[in-house]
Design a protein around this motif. Sequence first.
Motif, PDB file in Angstrom:
ATOM      1  N   ILE A 116     -13.379   5.115  36.411  1.00  0.00           N
ATOM      2  CA  ILE A 116     -12.908   6.495  36.204  1.00  0.00           C
ATOM      3  C   ILE A 116     -13.166   6.954  34.775  1.00  0.00           C
ATOM      4  CG2 ILE A 116     -10.850   7.973  36.121  1.00  0.00           C
ATOM      5  CD1 ILE A 116      -9.713   6.258  38.426  1.00  0.00           C
ATOM      6  N   LEU A 117     -12.876   6.082  33.793  1.00  0.00           N
ATOM      7  CA  LEU A 117     -13.008   6.449  32.382  1.00  0.00           C
ATOM      8  C   LEU A 117     -14.341   6.033  31.777  1.00  0.00           C
ATOM      9  CD1 LEU A 117      -9.409   5.472  31.132  1.00  0.00           C
ATOM     10  CD2 LEU A 117     -10.224   7.700  31.915  1.00  0.00           C
ATOM     11  N   ASN A 118     -15.208   5.443  32.607  1.00  0.00           N
ATOM     12  CA  ASN A 118     -16.530   4.983  32.137  1.00  0.00           C
ATOM     13  C   ASN A 118     -16.375   3.976  30.997  1.00  0.00           C
ATOM     14  OD1 ASN A 118     -19.329   4.827  32.054  1.00  0.00           O
ATOM     15  ND2 ASN A 118     -19.526   6.521  30.601  1.00  0.00           N
ATOM     16  N   VAL A 119     -15.534   2.961  31.239  1.00  0.00           N
ATOM     17  CA  VAL A 119     -15.214   1.963  30.217  1.00  0.00           C
ATOM     18  C   VAL A 119     -15.881   0.634  30.551  1.00  0.00           C
ATOM     19  CG1 VAL A 119     -13.326   0.577  29.230  1.00  0.00           C
ATOM     20  CG2 VAL A 119     -13.014   3.034  29.597  1.00  0.00           C
ATOM     21  N   ASN A 120     -16.407  -0.013  29.531  1.00  0.00           N
ATOM     22  CA  ASN A 120     -16.968  -1.353  29.669  1.00  0.00           C
ATOM     23  C   ASN A 120     -15.809  -2.356  29.724  1.00  0.00           C
ATOM     24  OD1 ASN A 120     -18.145  -3.891  29.335  1.00  0.00           O
ATOM     25  ND2 ASN A 120     -19.749  -3.114  27.984  1.00  0.00           N
ATOM     26  N   ALA A 121     -15.616  -2.990  30.864  1.00  0.00           N
ATOM     27  CA  ALA A 121     -14.476  -3.890  31.066  1.00  0.00           C
ATOM     28  C   ALA A 121     -14.480  -5.055  30.085  1.00  0.00           C
ATOM     29  CB  ALA A 121     -14.468  -4.408  32.500  1.00  0.00           C
ATOM     30  N   GLN A 122     -15.636  -5.423  29.568  1.00  0.00           N
ATOM     31  CA  GLN A 122     -15.709  -6.544  28.621  1.00  0.00           C
ATOM     32  C   GLN A 122     -15.191  -6.153  27.235  1.00  0.00           C
ATOM     33  OE1 GLN A 122     -19.816  -7.756  28.769  1.00  0.00           O
ATOM     34  NE2 GLN A 122     -19.509  -9.004  30.614  1.00  0.00           N
ATOM     35  N   LYS A 123     -15.182  -4.861  26.947  1.00  0.00           N
ATOM     36  CA  LYS A 123     -14.711  -4.397  25.637  1.00  0.00           C
ATOM     37  C   LYS A 123     -13.213  -4.136  25.609  1.00  0.00           C
ATOM     38  CE  LYS A 123     -19.013  -2.226  24.071  1.00  0.00           C
ATOM     39  NZ  LYS A 123     -19.627  -0.979  23.547  1.00  0.00           N
ATOM     40  N   VAL A 124     -12.612  -3.885  26.776  1.00  0.00           N
ATOM     41  CA  VAL A 124     -11.178  -3.549  26.842  1.00  0.00           C
ATOM     42  C   VAL A 124     -10.521  -4.382  27.934  1.00  0.00           C
ATOM     43  CG1 VAL A 124      -9.476  -1.743  27.248  1.00  0.00           C
ATOM     44  CG2 VAL A 124     -11.614  -1.196  26.064  1.00  0.00           C
ATOM     45  N   GLN A 125      -9.475  -5.080  27.558  1.00  0.00           N
ATOM     46  CA  GLN A 125      -8.749  -5.922  28.492  1.00  0.00           C
ATOM     47  C   GLN A 125      -7.493  -5.211  29.006  1.00  0.00           C
ATOM     48  OE1 GLN A 125     -10.098  -8.924  29.372  1.00  0.00           O
ATOM     49  NE2 GLN A 125     -11.784  -8.370  28.010  1.00  0.00           N
ATOM     50  N   ASN A 126      -7.087  -5.537  30.239  1.00  0.00           N
ATOM     51  CA  ASN A 126      -5.819  -5.075  30.821  1.00  0.00           C
ATOM     52  C   ASN A 126      -5.697  -3.551  30.863  1.00  0.00           C
ATOM     53  OD1 ASN A 126      -4.943  -7.804  31.005  1.00  0.00           O
ATOM     54  ND2 ASN A 126      -4.267  -7.726  28.862  1.00  0.00           N
ATOM     55  N   LEU A 127      -6.789  -2.847  31.162  1.00  0.00           N
ATOM     56  CA  LEU A 127      -6.733  -1.390  31.177  1.00  0.00           C
ATOM     57  C   LEU A 127      -5.779  -0.874  32.254  1.00  0.00           C
ATOM     58  CD1 LEU A 127      -7.755   1.234  29.981  1.00  0.00           C
ATOM     59  CD2 LEU A 127      -9.678   1.170  31.586  1.00  0.00           C
ATOM     60  N   SER A 128      -5.792  -1.481  33.438  1.00  0.00           N
ATOM     61  CA  SER A 128      -4.895  -1.035  34.519  1.00  0.00           C
ATOM     62  C   SER A 128      -3.432  -1.194  34.121  1.00  0.00           C
ATOM     63  CB  SER A 128      -5.176  -1.814  35.807  1.00  0.00           C
ATOM     64  OG  SER A 128      -6.455  -1.519  36.306  1.00  0.00           O
ATOM     65  N   TYR A 129      -3.104  -2.300  33.454  1.00  0.00           N
ATOM     66  CA  TYR A 129      -1.732  -2.535  32.983  1.00  0.00           C
ATOM     67  C   TYR A 129      -1.327  -1.457  31.972  1.00  0.00           C
ATOM     68  CZ  TYR A 129       2.058  -4.665  30.297  1.00  0.00           C
ATOM     69  OH  TYR A 129       3.252  -4.897  29.641  1.00  0.00           O
ATOM     70  N   ILE A 130      -2.249  -1.126  31.056  1.00  0.00           N
ATOM     71  CA  ILE A 130      -1.979  -0.094  30.047  1.00  0.00           C
ATOM     72  C   ILE A 130      -1.719   1.250  30.730  1.00  0.00           C
ATOM     73  CG2 ILE A 130      -2.995   1.237  28.150  1.00  0.00           C
ATOM     74  CD1 ILE A 130      -4.539  -1.318  27.385  1.00  0.00           C
ATOM     75  N   VAL A 131      -2.515   1.553  31.757  1.00  0.00           N
ATOM     76  CA  VAL A 131      -2.344   2.819  32.480  1.00  0.00           C
ATOM     77  C   VAL A 131      -0.958   2.901  33.115  1.00  0.00           C
ATOM     78  CG1 VAL A 131      -3.123   4.176  34.460  1.00  0.00           C
ATOM     79  CG2 VAL A 131      -4.799   3.166  32.915  1.00  0.00           C
ATOM     80  N   VAL A 132      -0.512   1.824  33.741  1.00  0.00           N
ATOM     81  CA  VAL A 132       0.804   1.809  34.391  1.00  0.00           C
ATOM     82  C   VAL A 132       1.921   2.018  33.368  1.00  0.00           C
ATOM     83  CG1 VAL A 132       2.464   0.384  35.650  1.00  0.00           C
ATOM     84  CG2 VAL A 132       0.063   0.384  36.328  1.00  0.00           C
TER      85      VAL A 132
END
Length: 437
Positions: A116-132
């Motif tokens: 959705i945010l066009n984010v490289n998963a290797q650069k940012v960890q735990n994005l779903s947790y941060i969103v919640v």
Amino acid sequence: MKTRSAKAIKNVIASMIFKGGTILISLILVPMTLSYLNPYEYGIWLTLSSTLAWIYTFDIGLGNGLRNKLTEALALNDLKLARIYVSTSFFSLLILVTAIYLLFILVQSWLNWELILNVNAQKVQNLSYIVVIVFTFFCASFVLRLIGNIYMAYQQPAINDLLSLIANIVSLILIYLCTVFTEGSLEKVAIIYSAAPVLIFLLAYPVTFWKLKEIRPSVHWVRFSYIKELMSLGIQFFIIQMAGLVLFTTSNLIISRMFGPESVTPYNIAFKYFSLVNTGFAIIIKPIWSAITEAYANKDLIWIRKVMKKLVWIWLGGVLLTLIMVLMSPYVYKVWVGEGIRIPFVLSVFCSFYVSITNWCNIFTYFVNGVGKVRLQLYSSIISGVFFLPLAFFFGSVLGVAGILLALCVCLLPSAVWTPIQYWKIINRKATGIWFK
């Protein structure tokens, strides 16, 4: 008339002090947060926060509906009706936000926020947790921020600005401590920025209704039959808010999708710089909405005319200021955020256009909102919202990030024409049909 003007002036002066402090802190927070995160992570936070800001529209217009209806009840000194409006709005929003939160938790596991945010998963960890976590705080803020609408109905927007200032001070202190004692963390930044307003509004809640005992919300005073009355105007405000969000909060998401999260950072730095003029103008006109509601209810059109003429002159001063800011922008950016982030001059030019058009429209939309004749604004907002996305992608592909701002300006131009016409028709009692709905 004199009491109304004196109250407005008093609140403008207080708001200048409080909002000035908020602006200063927000300017300090930009380089401080950038030094704690990298531009990529900072761009992700800006995009995420603007995307989740959509939740604030799901009050289905009750906030602005309450503001107008409460102002009218207070003008008529009907405190019983005022308390019914406040109680009904608060408990309706509480039920609504609970349903929204539960629905979000149910669908969260199927949402891919990296995509959705066009984010490289290797650069940012735990994005779903941060969103919640951020969404949880946004939901809490969703209900508590209704206090601000109450203060604005009392024509005391300065108190709302004071609460925002305190929340920013808390954010500044905590971000500074993070830069000293911890490594860069998007999670910590997200929690601090989203939790600080909740903490302050939560503390303000009992203080507010200790002071305003006569309208303290209570289950006893809830009348769901009054929702229709609040919503008759509120639902129109809701649709206008939704269209406004398409215009004003999807820009970060579009830029992130088209150019990457790192491109959101220079866009927002330029936007924040020129929005100082928007903020200064907002301080002046914020008390005007509810003051116009009261004046119009009391048929005091002379006072309204005088105020509107003064606002036009102030707007002209703002246009001159934005031109000076454009010329100074390269030097300001260099001092403010350093040479590591390049901000194209054309981006500053389009920011200045956007600010001037927005402030011009706000003069007359505040009048229209105050008198409750928002049907034309409703249709115009929907049309602008529909055309913004294709225009943003078209101009963005041609001009880059600056094209997004050009699309915003193009979408606002029709409002810049019809809003002063509607004001003239209403104030001269010549408005009929769509102009008076």
